[in-house]
Motif scaffolding. Structure first.
Motif, short mmCIF file in Angstrom:
data_model
loop_
_atom_site.label_atom_id
_atom_site.label_comp_id
_atom_site.label_asym_id
_atom_site.label_seq_id
_atom_site.Cartn_x
_atom_site.Cartn_y
_atom_site.Cartn_z
N ASP A 1 105.36 44.31 20.45
CA ASP A 1 105.09 43.59 19.02
C ASP A 1 104.09 43.02 19.42
N ILE B 1 101.67 49.08 26.63
CA ILE B 1 102.39 48.48 28.06
C ILE B 1 103.64 48.50 28.14
N PRO C 1 97.37 48.23 23.57
CA PRO C 1 98.25 49.28 22.22
C PRO C 1 99.06 49.28 22.65
N LEU C 2 100.65 49.72 21.98
CA LEU C 2 101.34 49.11 22.61
C LEU C 2 101.91 50.53 23.94
N SER D 1 101.42 43.19 22.08
CA SER D 1 100.48 44.33 21.68
C SER D 1 99.18 43.50 21.60
#
Length: 125
Positions: A25, A38, A34-35, A28
């Motif tokens: 989180d 990653i 965007p999560l 990001s």
């Protein structure tokens, strides 16, 4: 693809249950990615570090396409973040930034002295 690799001599049972989720989180948010793009890799336990230090430490490699002078700003965010996650002093958190760039084959390669990050960043969007 941005990524965070965390190596620590703290045992897995001593890491918070949502450790990777919190890292994802924060990454990001800070890296503005965007999560789902990653990757997070956490390697806990003394065997993973193999450096013989008994003091709890955390080593973090952050890979992404960076502008040249962002490291100080990111240190002000990431060092306190990781220190508070594990209740460590700030000097027990070591962060290394690895600049990457896309290749013609859609892969990434390490480019520590990469000077055209803004150009490649615009290509990526």
């Amino acid at each position: 693809m941005p990524g965070i690799t965390v190596r620590t001599n703290i045992k897995e049972v001593d890491l918070p249950d949502d450790f990777e989720e919190k890292i994802a989180d924060k990454a990001s948010e800070v890296l503005k990615a965007p999560l789902e793009l990653i990757y997070i890799l956490v390697s806990p336990g003394n065997r993973m570090l193999n450096n013989g230090r008994k003091t709890p430490m955390i080593f973090v490699d952050i890979s992404s396409i960076f502008k040249e002078n962002i490291y100080d700003d990111f240190n002000k965010i990431f060092i306190p973040f990781f220190a508070s996650l594990l209740d460590l002093p700030h000097n027990r958190v070591v962060i290394k930034y690895i600049n990457i760039c896309p290749t013609d084959f859609g892969m990434v390669r390490e480019a520590p002295e990469f000077k055209h990050a803004e150009f490649y960043s615009s290509l990526k969007q």
